[in-house]
Design an enzyme around this catalytic site. Structure first.
Site, mmCIF file in Angstrom:
data_model
loop_
_atom_site.group_PDB
_atom_site.id
_atom_site.type_symbol
_atom_site.label_atom_id
_atom_site.label_comp_id
_atom_site.label_asym_id
_atom_site.label_seq_id
_atom_site.Cartn_x
_atom_site.Cartn_y
_atom_site.Cartn_z
ATOM 1 N N HIS A 54 -1.181 -0.156 -9.893
ATOM 2 C CA HIS A 54 -1.812 -1.079 -8.932
ATOM 3 C C HIS A 54 -2.324 -2.351 -9.623
ATOM 4 C CE1 HIS A 54 -4.015 -1.252 -4.801
ATOM 5 N NE2 HIS A 54 -3.735 -2.472 -5.241
ATOM 6 N N ARG A 64 0.854 -1.182 0.000
ATOM 7 C CA ARG A 64 0.000 0.000 0.000
ATOM 8 C C ARG A 64 0.888 1.229 0.000
ATOM 9 N NH1 ARG A 64 -3.417 -2.775 -1.483
ATOM 10 N NH2 ARG A 64 -5.474 -3.202 -0.626
ATOM 11 N N GLU A 70 -3.929 7.275 -4.426
ATOM 12 C CA GLU A 70 -4.327 6.741 -5.736
ATOM 13 C C GLU A 70 -5.636 7.355 -6.203
ATOM 14 O OE1 GLU A 70 -4.234 2.448 -5.764
ATOM 15 O OE2 GLU A 70 -2.211 2.437 -4.955
HETATM 16 C C1 8YV Z 1 -6.615 -5.877 -5.557
HETATM 17 C C2 8YV Z 1 -5.038 -5.430 -3.609
HETATM 18 O O1 8YV Z 1 -6.572 -5.836 -6.923
HETATM 19 O O2 8YV Z 1 -6.111 -7.366 -2.775
HETATM 20 C C3 8YV Z 1 -5.607 -6.290 -2.529
HETATM 21 O O3 8YV Z 1 -5.507 -5.872 -1.358
HETATM 22 O O4 8YV Z 1 -4.398 -4.502 -3.346
HETATM 23 C C4 8YV Z 1 -5.226 -5.648 -5.056
HETATM 24 O O5 8YV Z 1 -4.317 -6.608 -5.450
HETATM 25 C C5 8YV Z 1 -7.585 -4.872 -5.041
HETATM 26 O O6 8YV Z 1 -7.570 -4.781 -3.664
HETATM 27 C C6 8YV Z 1 -8.996 -5.162 -5.433
HETATM 28 O O7 8YV Z 1 -9.918 -4.555 -4.554
#
Ligand code: 8YV
Length: 327
Positions: A289, A242, A271
């Protein structure tokens, strides 16, 4: 299930997941490929039995406290739940679930791709070639740094951190890690990983750092200007977790001033905005992302959503329940 539960999905999902959701439930998916506004999210939380958000939705206490009595489950399409106020949901007896496991290997592949691509300057090489800069082989063109034998420091040794460690060993990297506590001795042994209780010492001694811890109030700006300054000037940092974990402005400064050598970023503090100081730097790879973005993981994330919804309506424990943080 006597009556099909009303499911509101905040984003467009792959067709196969969409079709199955509509088949099984009274499901409505966002027809637009854009996030819903906070007003629309609030309305969705008032009408739905189950809300399916993604990382782009801020499901805060305001939305949860305004939720209708029908809302029983927030089934997040993603592993990280830092965009959901899990404590507020818990206080209203709303279950929160996520989709762990199915995106571990894909995310680790992507982090490993960055670990190779940044020192070997893969994206800079592509840019140069497309710009007509390849005038024939030269002994000094686009020299990078060897990956084999270098020290990789993984910050956060959960599922994804461990999956990166396995890949990194196969590429001849020496694996080190920092975590709240060490992983179990058999896992540590199988990963051939060395535990560093002190994050500052890890940062000062590694060639490459990979950020893989969750975003919490405690990990916000964990990688601060002071900590970036501890890294060696040849150091590289990769973030597939993150954006909030790194002070992005400080990172842009460190990269521009030669404090560190390079970065590979898939996530950002605000983001989809990216700190302008990063955009023109040649020594950073910027991805939108996508670490978990494979057709396969998206389908399996969809399956997990459906399993959690079914479990709840069948009176079972949801397999991927997320509990509020302990204070
Ligand atoms: C996802 C992500 O694509 O799973 C997670 O926490 O950061 C990503 O890989 C995204 O969260 C989809 O909501």
């Amino acid at each position: 299930m006597d009556k099909k539960p009303k499911i509101i999905v905040t984003r467009r999902l792959p067709n196969a997941v969409h079709t199955r959701l509509v088949d099984l439930f009274d499901a409505t998916l966002n027809p637009e490929d854009i996030p819903m506004s906070q007003t629309d999210l609030k309305a969705a939380a008032q009408e739905a039995d189950v809300l399916v958000p993604t990382v782009t939705d801020k499901i805060d206490a305001d939305i949860i406290n305004a939720a209708g009595p029908r809302l029983k489950l927030i089934a997040n399409f993603g592993a990280g739940t830092d965009h959901i106020d899990v404590g507020a949901a818990h206080a209203k007896n709303i279950i929160v679930t996520n989709t762990p496991g199915v995106l571990t290997e894909d995310t680790a592949d992507f982090a490993m791709a960055m670990i190779l691509a940044v020192p070997r300057r893969l994206v800079a090489a592509d840019r140069l070639t497309r710009a007509g800069g390849f005038k024939g082989w030269t002994p000094t063109g686009i020299l990078g740094h060897r990956v084999r034998g270098k020290k990789l420091g993984i910050v956060g040794m959960g599922r994804i951190g461990q999956a990166i460690a396995r890949r990194a060993s196969a590429f001849g990297l020496k694996v080190h890690y920092h975590n709240k506590s060490p992983v179990s001795p058999p896992i540590e042994k199988s990963l051939q990983a060395k535990y560093w209780p002190d994050l500052d010492a890890l940062l000062a001694n590694m060639d490459i750092i990979s950020i893989n811890c969750p975003s919490t109030p405690q990990t916000r700006h964990l990688i601060s200007a002071q900590r970036l300054a501890l890294m060696p000037s040849h150091g590289v940092i990769i973030n597939t977790s993150r954006g909030e974990i790194i002070d992005e402005a400080a990172l842009a400064d460190a990269l521009a001033s030669g404090g560190i050598a390079g970065a590979g970023l898939d996530v950002y503090e605000n983001e989809p905005d990216i700190h302008p100081g990063l955009l023109n730097l040649p020594n950073v790879i910027l991805a939108p992302h996508i670490a978990s973005a494979t057709h396969e993981s998206r389908l399996e994330m969809g399956e997990k959503i459906m399993i959690n919804i079914r479990a709840m309506y069948d009176g079972h424990r949801c397999p991927d329940r997320v509990l509020p943080p302990k204070h």
